[in-house]
Design a protein around this motif. Sequence first.
Motif, PDB file in Angstrom:
ATOM      1  N   ARG A  68     -43.475  21.221 -11.179  1.00 30.87           N
ATOM      2  CA  ARG A  68     -44.525  22.128 -11.529  1.00 30.87           C
ATOM      3  C   ARG A  68     -45.888  21.572 -10.601  1.00 30.87           C
ATOM      4  N   ASN A  69     -45.984  20.363 -10.522  1.00 31.15           N
ATOM      5  CA  ASN A  69     -47.298  19.573  -9.889  1.00 31.15           C
ATOM      6  C   ASN A  69     -47.011  19.310  -8.494  1.00 31.15           C
ATOM      7  N   PHE A  70     -46.054  19.524  -8.087  1.00 30.43           N
ATOM      8  CA  PHE A  70     -45.600  19.117  -6.583  1.00 30.43           C
ATOM      9  C   PHE A  70     -45.087  20.604  -5.852  1.00 30.43           C
ATOM     10  N   ASN A  71     -45.762  20.532  -4.354  1.00 31.52           N
ATOM     11  CA  ASN A  71     -45.364  21.798  -3.596  1.00 31.52           C
ATOM     12  C   ASN A  71     -46.128  21.483  -2.106  1.00 31.52           C
ATOM     13  N   ASP A  72     -45.483  21.890  -1.222  1.00 31.70           N
ATOM     14  CA  ASP A  72     -46.070  22.216   0.062  1.00 31.70           C
ATOM     15  C   ASP A  72     -46.170  23.785   0.399  1.00 31.70           C
ATOM     16  N   ARG A  73     -47.256  24.318   0.009  1.00 32.68           N
ATOM     17  CA  ARG A  73     -47.537  25.579   0.239  1.00 32.68           C
ATOM     18  C   ARG A  73     -47.279  26.178   1.466  1.00 32.68           C
ATOM     19  N   LYS A  74     -47.613  25.659   2.370  1.00 38.09           N
ATOM     20  CA  LYS A  74     -47.621  26.295   3.925  1.00 38.09           C
ATOM     21  C   LYS A  74     -46.170  26.213   4.261  1.00 38.09           C
ATOM     22  N   THR A  75     -45.477  25.139   3.839  1.00 32.96           N
ATOM     23  CA  THR A  75     -43.903  25.212   4.359  1.00 32.96           C
ATOM     24  C   THR A  75     -43.356  26.351   3.413  1.00 32.96           C
ATOM     25  N   LEU A  76     -43.712  26.511   2.235  1.00 34.61           N
ATOM     26  CA  LEU A  76     -43.140  27.555   1.657  1.00 34.61           C
ATOM     27  C   LEU A  76     -43.344  29.037   2.199  1.00 34.61           C
ATOM     28  N   LEU A  77     -44.771  29.355   2.534  1.00 34.75           N
ATOM     29  CA  LEU A  77     -45.138  30.465   2.910  1.00 34.75           C
ATOM     30  C   LEU A  77     -44.544  30.634   4.478  1.00 34.75           C
ATOM     31  N   MET A  78     -44.317  29.631   5.221  1.00 36.44           N
ATOM     32  CA  MET A  78     -43.925  29.830   6.701  1.00 36.44           C
ATOM     33  C   MET A  78     -42.314  29.987   6.675  1.00 36.44           C
ATOM     34  N   ILE A  79     -41.158  29.498   5.579  1.00 37.01           N
ATOM     35  CA  ILE A  79     -40.112  29.751   5.862  1.00 37.01           C
ATOM     36  C   ILE A  79     -39.546  30.998   4.763  1.00 37.01           C
ATOM     37  N   LEU A  80     -40.209  31.263   3.859  1.00 41.28           N
ATOM     38  CA  LEU A  80     -39.735  32.358   2.725  1.00 41.28           C
ATOM     39  C   LEU A  80     -39.687  33.664   3.398  1.00 41.28           C
ATOM     40  N   PRO A  81     -40.542  34.265   4.303  1.00 44.97           N
ATOM     41  CA  PRO A  81     -40.014  35.530   5.001  1.00 44.97           C
ATOM     42  C   PRO A  81     -38.783  35.611   5.510  1.00 44.97           C
ATOM     43  N   GLY A  82     -38.389  34.593   6.332  1.00 47.17           N
ATOM     44  CA  GLY A  82     -37.145  34.589   6.851  1.00 47.17           C
ATOM     45  C   GLY A  82     -36.040  34.393   5.871  1.00 47.17           C
ATOM     46  N   GLY A  83     -36.192  33.785   4.726  1.00 51.01           N
ATOM     47  CA  GLY A  83     -35.099  33.780   3.709  1.00 51.01           C
ATOM     48  C   GLY A  83     -34.909  35.261   3.135  1.00 51.01           C
ATOM     49  N   ILE A  84     -36.000  36.050   2.924  1.00 50.62           N
ATOM     50  CA  ILE A  84     -35.840  37.311   2.468  1.00 50.62           C
ATOM     51  C   ILE A  84     -35.107  38.117   3.447  1.00 50.62           C
ATOM     52  N   ILE A  85     -35.419  37.897   4.681  1.00 51.28           N
ATOM     53  CA  ILE A  85     -34.632  38.626   5.662  1.00 51.28           C
ATOM     54  C   ILE A  85     -33.240  38.533   5.741  1.00 51.28           C
ATOM     55  N   GLY A  86     -32.973  37.155   5.584  1.00 52.03           N
ATOM     56  CA  GLY A  86     -31.685  36.754   5.330  1.00 52.03           C
ATOM     57  C   GLY A  86     -30.796  37.425   4.508  1.00 52.03           C
ATOM     58  N   ILE A  87     -31.407  37.373   3.230  1.00 52.84           N
ATOM     59  CA  ILE A  87     -30.401  38.026   2.039  1.00 52.84           C
ATOM     60  C   ILE A  87     -30.338  39.489   2.344  1.00 52.84           C
ATOM     61  N   ALA A  88     -31.013  40.123   3.139  1.00 56.14           N
ATOM     62  CA  ALA A  88     -31.082  41.681   3.301  1.00 56.14           C
ATOM     63  C   ALA A  88     -29.912  41.828   4.472  1.00 56.14           C
ATOM     64  N   LEU A  89     -29.983  40.847   5.433  1.00 52.68           N
ATOM     65  CA  LEU A  89     -28.846  40.830   6.472  1.00 52.68           C
ATOM     66  C   LEU A  89     -27.612  40.373   5.627  1.00 52.68           C
ATOM     67  N   GLY A  90     -27.456  39.653   4.776  1.00 52.25           N
ATOM     68  CA  GLY A  90     -26.440  39.305   4.107  1.00 52.25           C
ATOM     69  C   GLY A  90     -25.692  40.557   3.058  1.00 52.25           C
ATOM     70  N   TRP A  91     -26.545  41.058   2.507  1.00 51.68           N
ATOM     71  CA  TRP A  91     -26.187  42.481   1.949  1.00 51.68           C
ATOM     72  C   TRP A  91     -25.658  43.501   2.783  1.00 51.68           C
ATOM     73  N   ALA A  92     -26.598  43.649   4.014  1.00 46.31           N
ATOM     74  CA  ALA A  92     -26.107  44.825   4.729  1.00 46.31           C
ATOM     75  C   ALA A  92     -24.924  44.615   5.561  1.00 46.31           C
ATOM     76  N   THR A  93     -24.420  43.193   5.783  1.00 51.12           N
ATOM     77  CA  THR A  93     -23.229  42.990   6.783  1.00 51.12           C
ATOM     78  C   THR A  93     -22.226  42.240   6.112  1.00 51.12           C
ATOM     79  N   SER A  94     -22.259  42.232   4.756  1.00 52.11           N
ATOM     80  CA  SER A  94     -21.343  41.450   3.773  1.00 52.11           C
ATOM     81  C   SER A  94     -19.735  41.787   4.211  1.00 52.11           C
ATOM     82  N   ALA A  95     -19.596  43.007   4.474  1.00 49.47           N
ATOM     83  CA  ALA A  95     -18.231  43.608   4.625  1.00 49.47           C
ATOM     84  C   ALA A  95     -17.826  43.323   6.145  1.00 49.47           C
TER      85      ALA A  95
END
Length: 256
Positions: A68-95
Amino acid sequence: MPDTLSFAFFTFAIPAVLLVGLSKGGIGGAIGLLGVPLMSLAVDPVKAAAIFLPILIVMDIVALWSWRNFNDRKTLLMILPGGIIGIALGWATSAYVSDNALRLVIAAATLLFTVRYFWQVYGPRSNRPAAPLPHRPAAATFWGALSGYASFVAHAGGPPFQIYVLPMRLDPKSYTGASIRFFAIVNAVKVIPYFLLGALDAENLTISATLLPVALIATMLGAAVVKHLKAETFYPMTYGLAFCAGLKLLWDGLPF
């Protein structure tokens, strides 16, 4: 109790959960890739992934508290939007998209990435190490999306995340804190499509609950070990584990 709860099942399931728990605690996220394939020796891969998701979420809660006391906020904010996009793509193309094709792409990128690191560190020009890379928005989105996609289909999002973040050479504690937060959010978001696909049924949830004590112990152990590792130990170890994970993905994706 489900028929799956047998001695043969636990022979594979307990080591699988131990590996993922140590990974969640911070000991090289790459070893977590071995969890689903190992459990798949006892049950089919889709069921193994479904059993792991609730366990991963509980592990995330423990890991978030431990870090809880350790993080790199900028790194998280940079990569997280792509992660959410990837989940959506996985759901849409899983078949439509082959899991093996995805494994081969991730394996190739991971192996090239790790070989490059060891060449720079231990090769003929090791006395002139490359400078840490800055944030790159396009790369963050691409690798974040691939991480989210791989996490959705096989809980295998670690190597793409590492390909983007490791070259920045963050402090090990900041790196681990950002990694744990990223995958905690990704796993929480994955609950919705997994539920809609019918993967989180009563049997799978019962099996997940049975394996939880092993998961909690392994996660806390992993966090305790990593907090005492120095950067010169942490990074070679993490790259080495990523290389092993790349080989495992390559083996799983080859058509034989």
